[in-house]
Write a protein that holds these residues in place. Structure first.
Motif, PDB file in Angstrom:
ATOM      1  N   GLN A 126       0.836  -1.197   0.000  1.00  0.00           N
ATOM      2  CA  GLN A 126       0.000   0.000   0.000  1.00  0.00           C
ATOM      3  C   GLN A 126       0.869   1.245   0.000  1.00  0.00           C
ATOM      4  OE1 GLN A 126      -3.226   0.520  -0.231  1.00  0.00           O
ATOM      5  NE2 GLN A 126      -3.915  -1.596  -0.205  1.00  0.00           N
ATOM      6  N   GLY A 127       0.532   2.152  -0.928  1.00  0.00           N
ATOM      7  CA  GLY A 127       1.206   3.441  -0.924  1.00  0.00           C
ATOM      8  C   GLY A 127       0.696   4.317   0.212  1.00  0.00           C
ATOM      9  N   LEU A 128       1.535   5.232   0.683  1.00  0.00           N
ATOM     10  CA  LEU A 128       1.154   6.090   1.800  1.00  0.00           C
ATOM     11  C   LEU A 128       0.071   7.091   1.420  1.00  0.00           C
ATOM     12  CD1 LEU A 128       4.688   6.819   3.311  1.00  0.00           C
ATOM     13  CD2 LEU A 128       3.027   5.096   4.006  1.00  0.00           C
ATOM     14  N   ALA A 129      -0.063   7.402   0.149  1.00  0.00           N
ATOM     15  CA  ALA A 129      -1.057   8.383  -0.282  1.00  0.00           C
ATOM     16  C   ALA A 129      -2.479   7.907  -0.033  1.00  0.00           C
ATOM     17  CB  ALA A 129      -0.869   8.716  -1.755  1.00  0.00           C
ATOM     18  N   THR A 130      -2.701   6.583  -0.022  1.00  0.00           N
ATOM     19  CA  THR A 130      -4.058   6.076   0.208  1.00  0.00           C
ATOM     20  C   THR A 130      -4.564   6.446   1.594  1.00  0.00           C
ATOM     21  OG1 THR A 130      -3.135   3.963   0.959  1.00  0.00           O
ATOM     22  CG2 THR A 130      -3.693   4.151  -1.383  1.00  0.00           C
ATOM     23  N   PHE A 131      -3.694   6.431   2.584  1.00  0.00           N
ATOM     24  CA  PHE A 131      -4.111   6.765   3.945  1.00  0.00           C
ATOM     25  C   PHE A 131      -4.470   8.253   4.068  1.00  0.00           C
ATOM     26  CE2 PHE A 131      -1.169   3.158   4.171  1.00  0.00           C
ATOM     27  CZ  PHE A 131      -1.919   2.242   4.877  1.00  0.00           C
ATOM     28  N   VAL A 132      -3.675   9.102   3.436  1.00  0.00           N
ATOM     29  CA  VAL A 132      -3.949  10.541   3.497  1.00  0.00           C
ATOM     30  C   VAL A 132      -5.226  10.875   2.737  1.00  0.00           C
ATOM     31  CG1 VAL A 132      -3.054  12.826   2.953  1.00  0.00           C
ATOM     32  CG2 VAL A 132      -1.502  11.044   3.751  1.00  0.00           C
ATOM     33  N   ALA A 133      -5.443  10.227   1.588  1.00  0.00           N
ATOM     34  CA  ALA A 133      -6.661  10.487   0.816  1.00  0.00           C
ATOM     35  C   ALA A 133      -7.903  10.053   1.595  1.00  0.00           C
ATOM     36  CB  ALA A 133      -6.582   9.763  -0.526  1.00  0.00           C
ATOM     37  N   GLY A 134      -7.846   8.900   2.244  1.00  0.00           N
ATOM     38  CA  GLY A 134      -8.979   8.450   3.046  1.00  0.00           C
ATOM     39  C   GLY A 134      -9.243   9.367   4.218  1.00  0.00           C
ATOM     40  N   TYR A 135      -8.183   9.834   4.880  1.00  0.00           N
ATOM     41  CA  TYR A 135      -8.337  10.753   6.005  1.00  0.00           C
ATOM     42  C   TYR A 135      -8.961  12.065   5.545  1.00  0.00           C
ATOM     43  CZ  TYR A 135      -6.896  14.230   9.454  1.00  0.00           C
ATOM     44  OH  TYR A 135      -6.879  15.267  10.348  1.00  0.00           O
ATOM     45  N   THR A 136      -8.540  12.563   4.398  1.00  0.00           N
ATOM     46  CA  THR A 136      -9.081  13.826   3.893  1.00  0.00           C
ATOM     47  C   THR A 136     -10.566  13.708   3.588  1.00  0.00           C
ATOM     48  OG1 THR A 136      -6.921  14.380   2.948  1.00  0.00           O
ATOM     49  CG2 THR A 136      -8.832  15.576   2.105  1.00  0.00           C
ATOM     50  N   CYS A 137     -10.982  12.593   2.982  1.00  0.00           N
ATOM     51  CA  CYS A 137     -12.402  12.401   2.690  1.00  0.00           C
ATOM     52  C   CYS A 137     -13.220  12.326   3.981  1.00  0.00           C
ATOM     53  CB  CYS A 137     -12.601  11.136   1.866  1.00  0.00           C
ATOM     54  SG  CYS A 137     -12.000  11.275   0.171  1.00  0.00           S
ATOM     55  N   GLY A 138     -12.713  11.645   4.993  1.00  0.00           N
ATOM     56  CA  GLY A 138     -13.414  11.602   6.273  1.00  0.00           C
ATOM     57  C   GLY A 138     -13.493  12.959   6.934  1.00  0.00           C
ATOM     58  N   LEU A 139     -12.513  13.810   6.666  1.00  0.00           N
ATOM     59  CA  LEU A 139     -12.474  15.130   7.281  1.00  0.00           C
ATOM     60  C   LEU A 139     -13.425  16.114   6.613  1.00  0.00           C
ATOM     61  CD1 LEU A 139     -10.846  16.665   9.506  1.00  0.00           C
ATOM     62  CD2 LEU A 139      -9.332  17.434   7.677  1.00  0.00           C
ATOM     63  N   LEU A 140     -13.603  15.977   5.280  1.00  0.00           N
ATOM     64  CA  LEU A 140     -14.318  17.005   4.525  1.00  0.00           C
ATOM     65  C   LEU A 140     -15.694  16.579   4.037  1.00  0.00           C
ATOM     66  CD1 LEU A 140     -11.367  18.409   2.361  1.00  0.00           C
ATOM     67  CD2 LEU A 140     -12.209  19.230   4.557  1.00  0.00           C
ATOM     68  N   LEU A 141     -15.923  15.306   3.820  1.00  0.00           N
ATOM     69  CA  LEU A 141     -17.186  14.868   3.225  1.00  0.00           C
ATOM     70  C   LEU A 141     -18.238  14.620   4.306  1.00  0.00           C
ATOM     71  CD1 LEU A 141     -15.957  12.379   0.460  1.00  0.00           C
ATOM     72  CD2 LEU A 141     -16.487  14.810   0.242  1.00  0.00           C
ATOM     73  N   SER A 142     -19.492  14.666   3.876  1.00  0.00           N
ATOM     74  CA  SER A 142     -20.584  14.300   4.774  1.00  0.00           C
ATOM     75  C   SER A 142     -20.595  12.795   4.996  1.00  0.00           C
ATOM     76  CB  SER A 142     -21.925  14.746   4.186  1.00  0.00           C
ATOM     77  OG  SER A 142     -22.177  14.080   2.963  1.00  0.00           O
ATOM     78  N   THR A 143     -21.306  12.362   6.003  1.00  0.00           N
ATOM     79  CA  THR A 143     -21.307  10.938   6.345  1.00  0.00           C
ATOM     80  C   THR A 143     -21.882  10.092   5.216  1.00  0.00           C
ATOM     81  OG1 THR A 143     -21.575  11.524   8.689  1.00  0.00           O
ATOM     82  CG2 THR A 143     -22.093   9.259   8.044  1.00  0.00           C
TER      83      THR A 143
END
Length: 468
Positions: A126-143
């Motif tokens: 797994q590339g490290l970018a996948t974790f940051v992208a998932g965290y960003t979506c959880g931070l900015l998107l609605s449930t």
């Protein structure tokens, strides 16, 4: 400004919560990032992408080295270079993660499928970018949007991994390694590959997304606490301003009452002195002396009220609800008020009924001011008319009644000026302040009656003092 002063100015910074500590850490990091030139969110995300690219490349080569030691195989130079290029380019979409979090996650997931193609089906790098992208979506998107996105990406990645996993894997066995043959000849079932891809996707996207949701919730909570603190401070400030404004309005009313009562008496006495000049010089001198003394007393009273309006005491209102230096006569001063009216030549009769009892401070001054205003109005509108004042003390109420007879001469002949217009209004406002009831109207042919009734319930007295 020191850190201590900053904490005192911001209520949210003083909260002992993890979110508050994170907010302070962010405030500390922002100046540091600004000093190194990372002033915009895009620039900071670009720097993050560069750091992740370098870290991912190092992790990749460490994984390839471990695979060579344990499995006894290595990738050809061309495949290794191509895989390194894919891993380094995977964090590139993170530069736009704040503006387009969904698109960034899809781009990172597509690059991750390309990474799967260079590894065997039994290895999930797994590339490290996948974790940051998932965290960003959880931070900015609605449930709701986040759940839909995670389901689509996880299922699509799992299904595609069953197709692309190991498609570009062409290992070179190291000499004398038996483990290489096992790795090359291993051909796991497709459903196992799909299951492995699904679990890997959930770990790479869902877990960081949950962390992002938690951080977003904490930030919203801290913001809500800050807004509530600001609102509480604003409401408290408004209450204090309203209290000061109300007190100063009351003091202005006191100024009006003092000026209207004393100055009107001085005008009457000065007119009497004017008529006595040449006929009774001694009486004229006494009247003039009274006007001078009354003027000094009035001037001193006005100074005290104006001083209270301009510069209230450092400790605020006193125990009786008034500012230091403000004259606050009460029921006990009614006899002195009636005596002053009699010295002016008015026929005033004061009667006390019932057992006198201590009144709340605001009710006490209200009774006095209503009686004073009623006498002033009687002097202005019914000069020379007898006035009867009755003060009844009951067990649950106090009743003040001021009745004057018709004037001895028409009002025009008395030479009065225009009415002030604030007498009845001021009396009604004072009565409402103590939950009292004021009635003012004609009494008989040409007379006038003012009736004030104030309840003496314990609750009323307490609330009245609090309002003052």
């Amino acid at each position: 400004m020191t850190d201590r002063a900053s904490r005192e100015r911001s209520p949210a910074d003083a909260l002992p919560t993890p979110g508050a500590r994170a907010a302070r850490q962010t405030a500390v990091m922002d100046p540091l990032l600004d000093r190194i030139g990372l002033r915009t969110p895009v620039a900071r995300d670009a720097a993050l992408a560069a750091v992740l690219a370098i870290a991912a490349a190092g992790l990749l080569w460490a994984s390839l080295t471990v695979m060579g030691i344990i499995d006894g195989v290595r990738l050809p130079t061309g495949s290794a270079v191509a895989l390194t290029l894919v891993v380094c380019l995977q964090p590139l979409p993170l530069c736009l993660r704040r503006r387009h979090p969904t698109g960034v996650l899809l781009a990172v997931a597509a690059a991750q499928l390309a990474v799967y193609a260079f590894f065997p089906a039994t290895v999930a790098f797994q590339g490290l970018a996948t974790f940051v992208a998932g965290y960003t979506c959880g931070l900015l998107l609605s449930t709701r949007a986040l759940v839909r996105l995670l389901v689509v990406v996880s299922v699509a990645t799992a299904l595609m991994s069953g197709v692309v996993a190991g498609a570009l894997f062409d290992p070179e066995p190291l000499p004398g390694s038996d483990a290489a043959r096992v790795l090359v000849e291993a051909d796991p079932a497709v459903h196992l590959v799909i299951l492995t891809g699904l679990l890997s996707s959930l770990g790479a996207y869902a877990v960081p997304a949950l962390l992002g949701v938690h951080v977003a919730t904490r930030r919203d909570y801290i913001e809500l606490v800050r807004l509530r603190a600001d609102e509480a401070v604003r409401v408290q400030r408004e209450r204090a301003d309203n209290a000061v404004r109300a007190e100063r309005t009351s003091m202005a009313r006191e100024l009006h009452d003092i000026a209207a009562h004393h100055l009107s008496g001085m005008v009457v006495q000065a007119g009497a002195a004017e008529r006595l000049i040449g006929r009774d010089d001694q009486a004229a001198r006494e009247a003039t002396s009274w006007v001078r003394n009354q003027g000094k007393e009035t001037l001193e009273s006005l100074r005290m009220v104006v001083r209270a309006l301009r510069e209230p005491g450092p400790d605020g209102p006193g125990a009786d609800g008034t500012f230091d230096g403000a004259p606050v006569p009460g029921v006990a001063a009614l006899d002195r008020l009636v005596a002053a009216e009699r010295r002016l030549g008015a026929a005033v009769e004061l009667t006390h009924e019932g057992e006198p009892r201590a009144l709340p401070p605001v009710a006490d001054i209200t009774v006095y001011r209503v009686a004073q205003e009623a006498l002033t109005n009687a002097r202005d509108h019914a000069p020379g008319a007898p006035v009867r004042i009755v003060l009844r003390h009951g067990s649950s109420r106090v009743l003040l009644e001021v009745v004057n007879d018709p004037p001895e001469a028409p009002r025009e002949a008395a030479g009065r000026g225009a009415p002030r217009g604030h007498g009845l209004l001021g009396m009604r406002e004072r009565a409402q302040l103590v939950d009292g009831r004021l009635e003012a109207g004609p009494a008989g042919p040409g007379g006038w009656r003012v009736r004030l009734e104030i309840p003496l319930a314990v609750e009323t007295g307490r609330r009245t003092q609090g309002e003052r």
